[in-house]
Design a protein around this motif. Structure first.
Motif, mmCIF file in Angstrom:
data_model
loop_
_atom_site.group_PDB
_atom_site.id
_atom_site.type_symbol
_atom_site.label_atom_id
_atom_site.label_comp_id
_atom_site.label_asym_id
_atom_site.label_seq_id
_atom_site.Cartn_x
_atom_site.Cartn_y
_atom_site.Cartn_z
ATOM 1 N N VAL B 43 -2.090 5.843 -5.290
ATOM 2 C CA VAL B 43 -1.783 4.411 -5.262
ATOM 3 C C VAL B 43 -1.654 3.984 -3.800
ATOM 4 N N GLU B 44 -2.405 2.953 -3.409
ATOM 5 C CA GLU B 44 -2.457 2.534 -2.003
ATOM 6 C C GLU B 44 -1.901 1.119 -1.830
ATOM 7 N N PHE B 45 -1.097 0.940 -0.821
ATOM 8 C CA PHE B 45 -0.543 -0.361 -0.480
ATOM 9 C C PHE B 45 -1.635 -1.254 0.090
ATOM 10 N N LEU B 46 -1.677 -2.495 -0.367
ATOM 11 C CA LEU B 46 -2.608 -3.471 0.207
ATOM 12 C C LEU B 46 -1.859 -4.504 1.056
ATOM 13 N N VAL B 47 -0.895 -5.186 0.435
ATOM 14 C CA VAL B 47 -0.288 -6.319 1.121
ATOM 15 C C VAL B 47 1.065 -6.646 0.503
ATOM 16 N N SER B 48 1.954 -7.160 1.341
ATOM 17 C CA SER B 48 3.212 -7.705 0.850
ATOM 18 C C SER B 48 3.307 -9.162 1.289
ATOM 19 N N PHE B 49 4.061 -9.936 0.525
ATOM 20 C CA PHE B 49 4.048 -11.395 0.680
ATOM 21 C C PHE B 49 5.442 -11.916 0.421
ATOM 22 N N TYR B 50 5.897 -12.774 1.329
ATOM 23 C CA TYR B 50 7.229 -13.363 1.176
ATOM 24 C C TYR B 50 7.245 -14.716 1.849
ATOM 25 N N ASN B 51 7.892 -15.659 1.236
ATOM 26 C CA ASN B 51 8.060 -16.985 1.840
ATOM 27 C C ASN B 51 6.712 -17.606 2.212
ATOM 28 N N ASN B 52 5.771 -17.441 1.301
ATOM 29 C CA ASN B 52 4.444 -18.039 1.436
ATOM 30 C C ASN B 52 3.615 -17.507 2.596
ATOM 31 N N GLU B 53 3.948 -16.301 3.026
ATOM 32 C CA GLU B 53 3.081 -15.704 4.033
ATOM 33 C C GLU B 53 3.067 -14.186 3.893
ATOM 34 N N ILE B 54 2.029 -13.606 4.449
ATOM 35 C CA ILE B 54 1.897 -12.152 4.403
ATOM 36 C C ILE B 54 2.944 -11.524 5.309
ATOM 37 N N SER B 55 3.697 -10.555 4.761
ATOM 38 C CA SER B 55 4.694 -9.839 5.552
ATOM 39 C C SER B 55 4.075 -8.629 6.238
ATOM 40 N N GLU B 56 3.232 -7.956 5.486
ATOM 41 C CA GLU B 56 2.613 -6.742 5.998
ATOM 42 C C GLU B 56 1.322 -6.496 5.236
ATOM 43 N N LYS B 57 0.343 -5.915 5.895
ATOM 44 C CA LYS B 57 -0.896 -5.563 5.207
ATOM 45 C C LYS B 57 -1.416 -4.240 5.735
#
Lengths: 111, 117
Positions: B43-57
């Protein structure tokens, strides 16, 4: 590599036996989680253990964490056929919130 | 028990086509994630999202990928021009915990299987 290394990759046991899965990692972690995945299905959180904890229990699950050896183990006691699934060791590092999945251990419990 | 819902469960598309995968996270969660799992792999991480913006990718999440929260309930992953190697199960997840809380437990959806021909 940031991911955990799991051992064994596959485990086959009889119903009623205990199943032990191990996870080793290289860099200090914030917490470690175990997730379960039934074949072709979603991932379900099982248990979280923080870096300052040594052992946690949840029902038939027991997780240990040895930060000096950078390893964790998941013990399922009195296994059932329904425990058949893949089990993933998941690492969370201090510097970010993303979960890093290991390759998983495929557990098969035969009735 | 609250669930993360994903649609479609399976999508087959031709190479080069655009695909949108949809997710309805748990209603009071604020942190959203996309992961993928190529058949037989991790399982691979793609992206995290918070407060209407990408936190990490991750490095996988290149310009072909985008995420959006178009309204108060949906969270979508768009692949602009699909490639064969995009074939995978895509998992949406949400969390009510801050990533820095040290107790970041994710609730995953059942996944959307994407097959690119």
């Amino acid at each position: 590599s940031q991911q955990g290394e799991e051992d064994p990759q596959a485990l086959s046991i009889q119903e009623g036996e205990n199943a032990t899965m191990n996870c080793s990692y290289k860099t200090s972690i914030n917490n470690l989680q175990w997730y379960r995945q039934n074949s072709g299905r979603g991932l379900v959180h099982l248990i979280l253990i923080r870096s300052n904890e040594r052992e946690k229990h949840s029902g038939r699950l027991r997780v240990t964490l040895d930060t000096s050896k950078k390893s964790s183990s998941l013990l399922i006691t009195a296994s059932r056929a329904a425990d058949t699934a893949s089990y993933f060791c998941v690492l969370i590092y201090n510097q970010g919130g993303k979960l890093i999945f290991g390759q998983g251990t495929e557990l098969s419990v035969k009735p | 028990e609250p669930e993360v819902t994903q649609t479609p469960s399976h999508q087959v598309t031709q190479m080069g086509q655009e695909v949108i995968l949809r997710c309805v996270p748990i209603s009071n969660h604020l942190y959203f994630y996309w992961y993928r799992q190529i058949l037989g792999q991790k399982v691979e991480f793609l992206v995290s999202f918070y407060n209407n913006e990408i936190s990490e990718k991750s490095e996988i999440f290149d310009d072909q990928f985008s995420v959006e929260r178009p309204d108060g309930s949906n969270f979508t992953l768009k692949i602009r021009s699909t490639k064969l190697e995009d074939s995978a199960m895509y998992f949406c997840a949400s969390s009510g915990d801050r990533p820095s809380s040290g107790a970041n437990v994710l609730t995953f959806g059942a996944g959307s299987r994407l097959t690119v021909l």
